[in-house]
Design a protein around this motif. Sequence first.
Motif, PDB file in Angstrom:
ATOM      1  N   GLY A 214      -4.334  -6.470  10.606  1.00  0.00           N
ATOM      2  CA  GLY A 214      -3.817  -5.696  11.377  1.00  0.00           C
ATOM      3  C   GLY A 214      -2.406  -6.306  10.631  1.00  0.00           C
ATOM      4  O   GLY A 214      -0.910  -5.584  10.757  1.00  0.00           O
ATOM      5  N   THR A 215      -1.936  -7.914  11.222  1.00  0.00           N
ATOM      6  CA  THR A 215      -0.811  -8.202  10.797  1.00  0.00           C
ATOM      7  C   THR A 215      -0.561  -7.559   9.294  1.00  0.00           C
ATOM      8  O   THR A 215       0.462  -7.306   9.148  1.00  0.00           O
ATOM      9  N   ASN A 216      -0.790  -7.783   8.181  1.00  0.00           N
ATOM     10  CA  ASN A 216      -0.153  -7.606   7.096  1.00  0.00           C
ATOM     11  C   ASN A 216      -0.364  -5.784   6.664  1.00  0.00           C
ATOM     12  O   ASN A 216       0.476  -6.218   5.808  1.00  0.00           O
ATOM     13  N   ASP A 217      -1.106  -5.432   7.737  1.00  0.00           N
ATOM     14  CA  ASP A 217      -1.293  -3.897   6.890  1.00  0.00           C
ATOM     15  C   ASP A 217       0.010  -3.544   8.194  1.00  0.00           C
ATOM     16  O   ASP A 217       0.435  -2.271   6.611  1.00  0.00           O
ATOM     17  N   TYR A 219       3.134  -5.153   7.816  1.00  0.00           N
ATOM     18  CA  TYR A 219       4.164  -4.950   7.117  1.00  0.00           C
ATOM     19  C   TYR A 219       3.801  -4.970   6.523  1.00  0.00           C
ATOM     20  O   TYR A 219       4.581  -4.250   5.202  1.00  0.00           O
ATOM     21  N   ALA A 220       2.949  -4.225   5.286  1.00  0.00           N
ATOM     22  CA  ALA A 220       3.102  -2.944   4.379  1.00  0.00           C
ATOM     23  C   ALA A 220       3.157  -1.706   4.716  1.00  0.00           C
ATOM     24  O   ALA A 220       3.044  -1.327   3.936  1.00  0.00           O
ATOM     25  N   ASP A 221       3.176  -1.204   5.671  1.00  0.00           N
ATOM     26  CA  ASP A 221       3.764  -0.085   5.841  1.00  0.00           C
ATOM     27  C   ASP A 221       2.474   1.028   6.546  1.00  0.00           C
ATOM     28  O   ASP A 221       2.589   2.040   5.677  1.00  0.00           O
ATOM     29  N   VAL A 222       1.590   0.198   5.880  1.00  0.00           N
ATOM     30  CA  VAL A 222      -0.033   1.260   6.758  1.00  0.00           C
ATOM     31  C   VAL A 222       0.416   1.666   7.827  1.00  0.00           C
ATOM     32  O   VAL A 222       0.526   1.305   9.319  1.00  0.00           O
ATOM     33  N   THR A 223      -0.347   2.868   7.986  1.00  0.00           N
ATOM     34  CA  THR A 223      -0.363   3.853   9.386  1.00  0.00           C
ATOM     35  C   THR A 223      -1.197   3.245  10.090  1.00  0.00           C
ATOM     36  O   THR A 223      -2.469   2.422   9.445  1.00  0.00           O
ATOM     37  N   ALA A 224      -0.416   3.437  11.286  1.00  0.00           N
ATOM     38  CA  ALA A 224      -1.666   3.129  12.369  1.00  0.00           C
ATOM     39  C   ALA A 224      -3.527   3.792  12.246  1.00  0.00           C
ATOM     40  O   ALA A 224      -4.331   3.075  12.776  1.00  0.00           O
ATOM     41  N   SER A 225      -2.880   5.141  11.763  1.00  0.00           N
ATOM     42  CA  SER A 225      -3.977   6.233  11.649  1.00  0.00           C
ATOM     43  C   SER A 225      -5.330   5.756  10.443  1.00  0.00           C
ATOM     44  O   SER A 225      -5.883   5.809  10.170  1.00  0.00           O
ATOM     45  N   LEU A 226      -4.200   5.438   9.574  1.00  0.00           N
ATOM     46  CA  LEU A 226      -5.081   4.507   7.726  1.00  0.00           C
ATOM     47  C   LEU A 226      -5.617   3.557   8.142  1.00  0.00           C
ATOM     48  O   LEU A 226      -6.748   3.171   8.174  1.00  0.00           O
TER      49      LEU A 226
END
Length: 401
Positions: A214-217, A219-226
Amino acid sequence: TAVAAATVTATTLGAISAASYLIPGATINADRAALVTCTAAGDGATSDWVALAAGSYNTHLVLNSGERTGALSGDVQVSIDELRTDGNIYGIATVEVAGFSGARAIDVTYKTSPGSAVRARVVSNSGGGATFYLGKLTHGKIVEHPASLNHGTHVLLGDSWFASGFLMTHLQARLPLATFINAGVSGNRASQLLTRFGTDVAPTGANFVWVMCGTNDYYADVTASLFEQQINQVTGLIQGIGAQPINWTASVGDALYAVAPYERLTVSRQYAAEVNYHAHTASPNGIGAKYRSANLSANAVSIPAGGSVVLGVTPGKTYLQAFLKNLFTSAGGLNIWVGYASIIDTTTLVDQSTFASAAEIKNTILTRADTAPRYVVVVAYNPSGSPIVTSMVADIAWVQA
């Protein structure tokens, strides 16, 4: 369930829509927080009663225990009350929460009796004045308890939190009869866990798979829903090989991160509030749903010259801004207003957005400044000198007040 619905003794209850580090909920996840102002010990707030099937439950509450008069740290008691079929109310679980250090998540575990209902009750333990904040509240049924962990093969699937090895060292010390395989890779996101699951996890014969991601997600602007969709795919793969998944939630983001995308505290809190690690989905319009979908339509409505007519309205009121997913009117020459009204008419409409008719409108936020509970209303205005007949279809996403 909703945040605090009633007060306990001499309490003032107020709504809060601003977002800050100290306030749970608010605009981060389209929920509002409640400010509870107390004058004596035992003052506080309760949730609505909710009927639950008999069994084991976990109530999850986001709160800030606030402060006592004199800028002293807050001290509150979170309790679960059970209303049984005989009409008696019993306190069946209690957790003490103290300190003024921002919003935190509290979990209370308990069992219910057949035919009963439960509510959450949060009261101040302070003898003098005190304030605290309440955020989102959910009741979850416990459908599976973990098996004994001190045996079998454990795979640690995740990012640098596992790759560094320090977490595995602690787990090995606590579970000396288990075998551990470290499958952590620094920098990994949930999508990469999916890609390498077949080579790094499936062949190991794992009994347990620990997932830290989750941390890298964020930081990479991956949305919470994705992220939720991908992490639940990982859970499905783990269950598919007969292993038990154990999820760690995403880490807390840096409020003062020095390089782009800079501050990550807010998005990490969104992950904490929004991501469901159990692959359960709420009904789009049922209990527990956040955004409801209002499908509106009007057929062959005559709009008088110089007049206006309500074409559609949501079935309830909202404090928050709505989202116009789609709107189409058949006739040209009209102004279409979509705004917020305290009653179902055109005279109390505020914060309206204006659109041209006979054009399809998609994916538009219906901004608002007013925060009173109001219906979302679609109105057709005819500026011409002759009546105009029109039909309309619309789909509006809104949050029940």
